[in-house]
Design a protein around this motif. Structure first.
Motif, PDB file in Angstrom:
ATOM      1  N   VAL A  58      24.006-116.735 -90.002  1.00  0.00           N
ATOM      2  CA  VAL A  58      25.066-115.787 -90.326  1.00  0.00           C
ATOM      3  C   VAL A  58      24.437-114.563 -90.982  1.00  0.00           C
ATOM      4  N   TRP A  59      24.472-113.432 -90.268  1.00  0.00           N
ATOM      5  CA  TRP A  59      23.842-112.202 -90.737  1.00  0.00           C
ATOM      6  C   TRP A  59      24.862-111.156 -91.207  1.00  0.00           C
ATOM      7  N   ASP A  60      26.131-111.500 -91.222  1.00  0.00           N
ATOM      8  CA  ASP A  60      27.187-110.533 -91.510  1.00  0.00           C
ATOM      9  C   ASP A  60      26.988-109.757 -92.810  1.00  0.00           C
ATOM     10  N   SER A  61      26.541-110.418 -93.856  1.00  0.00           N
ATOM     11  CA  SER A  61      26.457-109.751 -95.150  1.00  0.00           C
ATOM     12  C   SER A  61      25.036-109.601 -95.672  1.00  0.00           C
ATOM     13  N   ALA A 113      28.606-121.200 -92.624  1.00  0.00           N
ATOM     14  CA  ALA A 113      29.519-120.065 -92.671  1.00  0.00           C
ATOM     15  C   ALA A 113      30.635-120.369 -93.657  1.00  0.00           C
ATOM     16  N   ARG A 116      31.722-115.329 -98.518  1.00  0.00           N
ATOM     17  CA  ARG A 116      30.691-114.884 -99.474  1.00  0.00           C
ATOM     18  C   ARG A 116      31.391-114.103-100.573  1.00  0.00           C
TER      19      ARG A 116
END
Length: 117
Positions: A58-61, A113, A116
């Motif tokens: 998970v690279w979203d943040s 996931a 965050r």
């Protein structure tokens, strides 16, 4: 101006990239929006592959939650194939610091996931 294949050009390019990395760190510390532009320039100069993550990561943040050098260590490793030693040289940190930052970042993107905070 000479061609890109002249002797010494690789060394000059690496010096320029190191300076751009230092500038990028400063721009991130100042929360300067131009940091994103410089990041893109660095990746173009490096000829980065564009492959950032692995299955299940998970690279979203990553860009907002991780400290700058930690984010860059992960990006240089995953996107550009840098070793810990190469990351340390590029970011001008110790190999132990580079390894620790990379380990932290990899654990972060592999975390299940979840929201965050």
């Amino acid at each position: 101006m000479g061609s890109g294949n002249e002797p010494g050009n690789d060394e000059l390019k690496e010096q320029a990239l190191e300076m751009m990395e230092q500038s990028l760190a400063i721009l991130y510390a100042l929360q300067e929006p131009a940091a994103a532009d410089l990041h893109d320039v660095i990746e173009r100069v490096m000829g980065s592959s564009g492959k950032m993550g692995e299955e299940g990561e998970v690279w979203d943040s990553v860009f907002t939650d991780l400290p700058h050098l930690t984010m860059r260590a992960l990006f240089l490793h995953r996107n550009d194939g840098f070793t810990v030693g190469q990351i340390a040289r590029r970011l001008r940190i110790s190999e132990a610091d580079a390894a620790e930052r990379l380990d932290h970042a990899v654990r972060y993107v592999r975390a299940p996931a979840s929201p965050r905070i």
